[in-house]
Design an enzyme around this catalytic site. Structure first.
Site, PDB file in Angstrom:
ATOM      1  N   ARG A 103       1.041  -1.160  -0.330  1.00  0.00           N
ATOM      2  CA  ARG A 103      -0.357   0.397   0.005  1.00  0.00           C
ATOM      3  C   ARG A 103       1.063   1.067  -0.043  1.00  0.00           C
ATOM      4  O   ARG A 103       2.121   1.794   1.121  1.00  0.00           O
ATOM      5  CB  ARG A 103      -0.428  -0.117   1.540  1.00  0.00           C
ATOM      6  CG  ARG A 103      -1.798   1.183   1.660  1.00  0.00           C
ATOM      7  CD  ARG A 103      -2.799   1.465   2.088  1.00  0.00           C
ATOM      8  NE  ARG A 103      -3.891   0.783   1.682  1.00  0.00           N
ATOM      9  CZ  ARG A 103      -5.380   0.601   2.082  1.00  0.00           C
ATOM     10  NH1 ARG A 103      -5.404   1.335   3.478  1.00  0.00           N
ATOM     11  NH2 ARG A 103      -6.159   0.546   1.364  1.00  0.00           N
ATOM     12  N   HIS A 130      -6.910   0.889  -6.877  1.00  0.00           N
ATOM     13  CA  HIS A 130      -7.580  -0.279  -5.218  1.00  0.00           C
ATOM     14  C   HIS A 130      -7.851  -1.804  -5.937  1.00  0.00           C
ATOM     15  O   HIS A 130      -9.342  -1.822  -5.639  1.00  0.00           O
ATOM     16  CB  HIS A 130      -8.366   0.277  -4.549  1.00  0.00           C
ATOM     17  CG  HIS A 130      -8.049  -0.069  -3.355  1.00  0.00           C
ATOM     18  ND1 HIS A 130      -7.343  -1.119  -2.559  1.00  0.00           N
ATOM     19  CD2 HIS A 130      -8.690   0.555  -1.878  1.00  0.00           C
ATOM     20  CE1 HIS A 130      -7.977  -1.071  -1.659  1.00  0.00           C
ATOM     21  NE2 HIS A 130      -8.797  -0.451  -1.278  1.00  0.00           N
ATOM     22  N   GLN A 133      -9.611  -4.405  -3.617  1.00  0.00           N
ATOM     23  CA  GLN A 133     -11.223  -3.642  -2.893  1.00  0.00           C
ATOM     24  C   GLN A 133     -12.714  -3.421  -4.182  1.00  0.00           C
ATOM     25  O   GLN A 133     -13.314  -4.256  -3.754  1.00  0.00           O
ATOM     26  CB  GLN A 133     -11.332  -2.225  -3.098  1.00  0.00           C
ATOM     27  CG  GLN A 133     -12.541  -1.000  -2.815  1.00  0.00           C
ATOM     28  CD  GLN A 133     -12.785  -2.070  -1.225  1.00  0.00           C
ATOM     29  OE1 GLN A 133     -12.608  -1.782  -0.052  1.00  0.00           O
ATOM     30  NE2 GLN A 133     -13.512  -2.103  -0.820  1.00  0.00           N
ATOM     31  N   ASP A 222     -17.507   7.432  -2.321  1.00  0.00           N
ATOM     32  CA  ASP A 222     -16.070   6.865  -1.220  1.00  0.00           C
ATOM     33  C   ASP A 222     -16.065   8.865  -0.974  1.00  0.00           C
ATOM     34  O   ASP A 222     -16.077   9.729  -1.668  1.00  0.00           O
ATOM     35  CB  ASP A 222     -14.974   6.576  -2.314  1.00  0.00           C
ATOM     36  CG  ASP A 222     -12.972   5.961  -1.943  1.00  0.00           C
ATOM     37  OD1 ASP A 222     -13.602   6.427  -0.335  1.00  0.00           O
ATOM     38  OD2 ASP A 222     -12.397   6.230  -1.688  1.00  0.00           O
ATOM     39  N   CYS A 263     -16.102   1.933   0.470  1.00  0.00           N
ATOM     40  CA  CYS A 263     -14.888   0.451   0.667  1.00  0.00           C
ATOM     41  C   CYS A 263     -14.398   0.889   2.359  1.00  0.00           C
ATOM     42  O   CYS A 263     -14.292   0.433   2.520  1.00  0.00           O
ATOM     43  CB  CYS A 263     -13.721   1.006  -0.328  1.00  0.00           C
ATOM     44  SG  CYS A 263     -13.229   2.650   0.178  1.00  0.00           S
ATOM     45  N   ARG A 291     -13.789  -8.772   1.055  1.00  0.00           N
ATOM     46  CA  ARG A 291     -12.475  -8.356   0.893  1.00  0.00           C
ATOM     47  C   ARG A 291     -11.537 -10.030   1.540  1.00  0.00           C
ATOM     48  O   ARG A 291     -10.433 -10.003   1.005  1.00  0.00           O
ATOM     49  CB  ARG A 291     -11.413  -7.661   2.192  1.00  0.00           C
ATOM     50  CG  ARG A 291     -12.265  -5.307   1.831  1.00  0.00           C
ATOM     51  CD  ARG A 291     -11.370  -4.958   0.096  1.00  0.00           C
ATOM     52  NE  ARG A 291     -10.518  -5.344   0.384  1.00  0.00           N
ATOM     53  CZ  ARG A 291      -9.746  -4.325   0.800  1.00  0.00           C
ATOM     54  NH1 ARG A 291     -10.362  -2.562   1.120  1.00  0.00           N
ATOM     55  NH2 ARG A 291      -7.865  -4.144   0.592  1.00  0.00           N
TER      56      ARG A 291
HETATM   57  N1  NVA Z   1      -9.638   6.760  -1.651  1.00  0.00           N
HETATM   58  C1  NVA Z   1     -10.000   6.546  -0.428  1.00  0.00           C
HETATM   59  C2  NVA Z   1      -9.876   4.609  -0.075  1.00  0.00           C
HETATM   60  C3  NVA Z   1      -9.367   4.261   1.546  1.00  0.00           C
HETATM   61  C4  NVA Z   1      -9.876   2.260   1.628  1.00  0.00           C
HETATM   62  C5  NVA Z   1      -8.483   6.498  -0.024  1.00  0.00           C
HETATM   63  O1  NVA Z   1      -7.512   6.569  -1.107  1.00  0.00           O
HETATM   64  O2  NVA Z   1      -7.738   7.745   1.003  1.00  0.00           O
HETATM   65  N1   CP Z   2     -11.380   0.176   2.342  1.00  0.00           N
HETATM   66  C1   CP Z   2      -9.868  -0.190   2.743  1.00  0.00           C
HETATM   67  O1   CP Z   2      -8.934  -0.219   1.583  1.00  0.00           O
HETATM   68  O2   CP Z   2     -10.410   0.512   3.837  1.00  0.00           O
HETATM   69  P1   CP Z   2      -8.669   0.191   4.080  1.00  0.00           P
HETATM   70  O3   CP Z   2      -7.889   1.902   4.322  1.00  0.00           O
HETATM   71  O4   CP Z   2      -8.798   0.353   6.385  1.00  0.00           O
HETATM   72  O5   CP Z   2      -7.427  -1.141   4.914  1.00  0.00           O
END
Ligand code: NVA
Ligand code: CP
Length: 304
Positions: A103, A130, A133, A222, A263, A291
């Site tokens: 990540r 992502h 997801q 989101d 998500c 997930r």
């Molecule tokens: N778009 C959000 C998704 C979090 C799971 C982010 O990147 O923070």
């Molecule tokens: N939806 C998602 O990726 O959640 P987290 O940021 O908690 O991993």
């Protein structure tokens, strides 16, 4: 050749469909109390340069339930934080583990890691994409409707990683996708160019949330502020995004049996109201659970 999942373009439509079916089977097996341990003796390194709840827990538990082991590496707690390169990190980890989940921020970082890795690299969220997801989201849609045939899916809000991966999925699977983002917050240029070039008429990009939601069976949103964007002018952003809030009024334009997905984590009262998130059309917690099942299917496919 080592298979990676950096975006959903790394899986064919057939592979995604097989993976969704396998995820649902694994979920049913788990509920029936039957164990499958195809990854016994295998290890997954998980590199997190951003926070996580669902991604970390679901990958870690997935590896455990499949008979393997997962280990957590943060940027600060590893030598990445002191400047060891992604390529060197990938070479070292490839000698010891069977897969690497990452990540991070720019797609270039995970691409550099994958280029040097000799084990599968899985995108657990980047600024661009992502993919894990959306695999879970598709499992949730399949549970609800049984098929993607005739299904209209929409995404309303920021043209971010989640929105981009919905577009990747629509390209690979061919379902109808309507996207509404405010001007200046469109999905990634590379995807917009691809849609225009390849003439994907089943993918509609616009800036009117009511048009996107109209007749949709699945309504997605989101956060308006993704990880790494916290420094931006939030007040201005909130004003620009206000008409994109998924609330009861907007949901009246959707199909009567529409479901709502997010998500998570949600910023309740911003991109989604409590009323919708806790209401009868919400499937957000099934989606979060999925997930785990989607990732088990993915880990089996890539590490098995
Ligand atoms: N778009 C959000 C998704 C979090 C799971 C982010 O990147 O923070
Ligand atoms: N939806 C998602 O990726 O959640 P987290 O940021 O908690 O991993």
């Amino acid at each position: 050749m080592t298979r990676h999942l950096l975006t959903l373009f790394d899986l064919s439509g057939d592979e995604i469909n097989r993976l969704l079916a396998r995820a649902r089977w694994l979920k049913a097996e788990r509920l029936a109390g039957r164990r499958h341990l195809p990854l016994a003796g295998k290890a997954l390194a998980m590199i997190f340069e951003k926070p996580s709840t669902r991604t970390r827990v679901s990958f870690e538990v997935a590896m455990y339930q499949l008979g393997g082991h997962a280990l957590y590496l943060s940027a600060e707690g590893s030598q990445l934080g002191r400047g060891e390169t992604y390529a060197d990190t990938a070479r070292v980890l490839s000698r010891m583990v069977d897969g690497i989940m990452v990540r991070t921020f720019e797609q270039d970082r995970i691409a550099a890691l994958a280029a040097a890795a000799t084990v599968p690299v899985i995108n657990g969220l980047t600024d661009l994409s992502h993919p894990c997801q959306i695999l879970a989201d598709l499992v949730t849609v399949m549970e609800e409707r049984g098929t993607l045939e005739g299904c209209r899916i929409c995404y309303v809000g920021d043209g971010n990683n989640v929105c981009n991966s919905w577009i990747e999925a629509a390209v690979q699977l061919g379902f109808t996708l309507a996207v509404a983002t405010p001007p200046g917050f469109e999905p990634a240029a590379v995807l917009r160019e691809r849609i225009a070039r390849d003439g994907h008429r089943h993918i509609m990009l616009g800036d009117d949330p009511r048009v996107a939601v109209a007749g949709s069976h699945v309504v997605n949103t989101d956060t308006w502020v993704s990880m790494g964007q916290e420094g931006e002018d939030l007040e201005r952003k909130r004003a620009v995004f206000a008409p994109f809030q998924v609330n009861r009024r907007l949901m009246q334009h959707a199909a009567p049996d529409a479901i709502v997905l997010h998500c998570l984590p949600a910023h309740r009262g911003e991109e989604i109201t409590d009323e919708v998130m806790d209401g009868p059309q919400s499937r957000v917690f099934d989606q979060a659970e999925n997930r785990l099942h989607a990732q088990k299917a993915l880990l089996e496919m890539l590490l098995g």
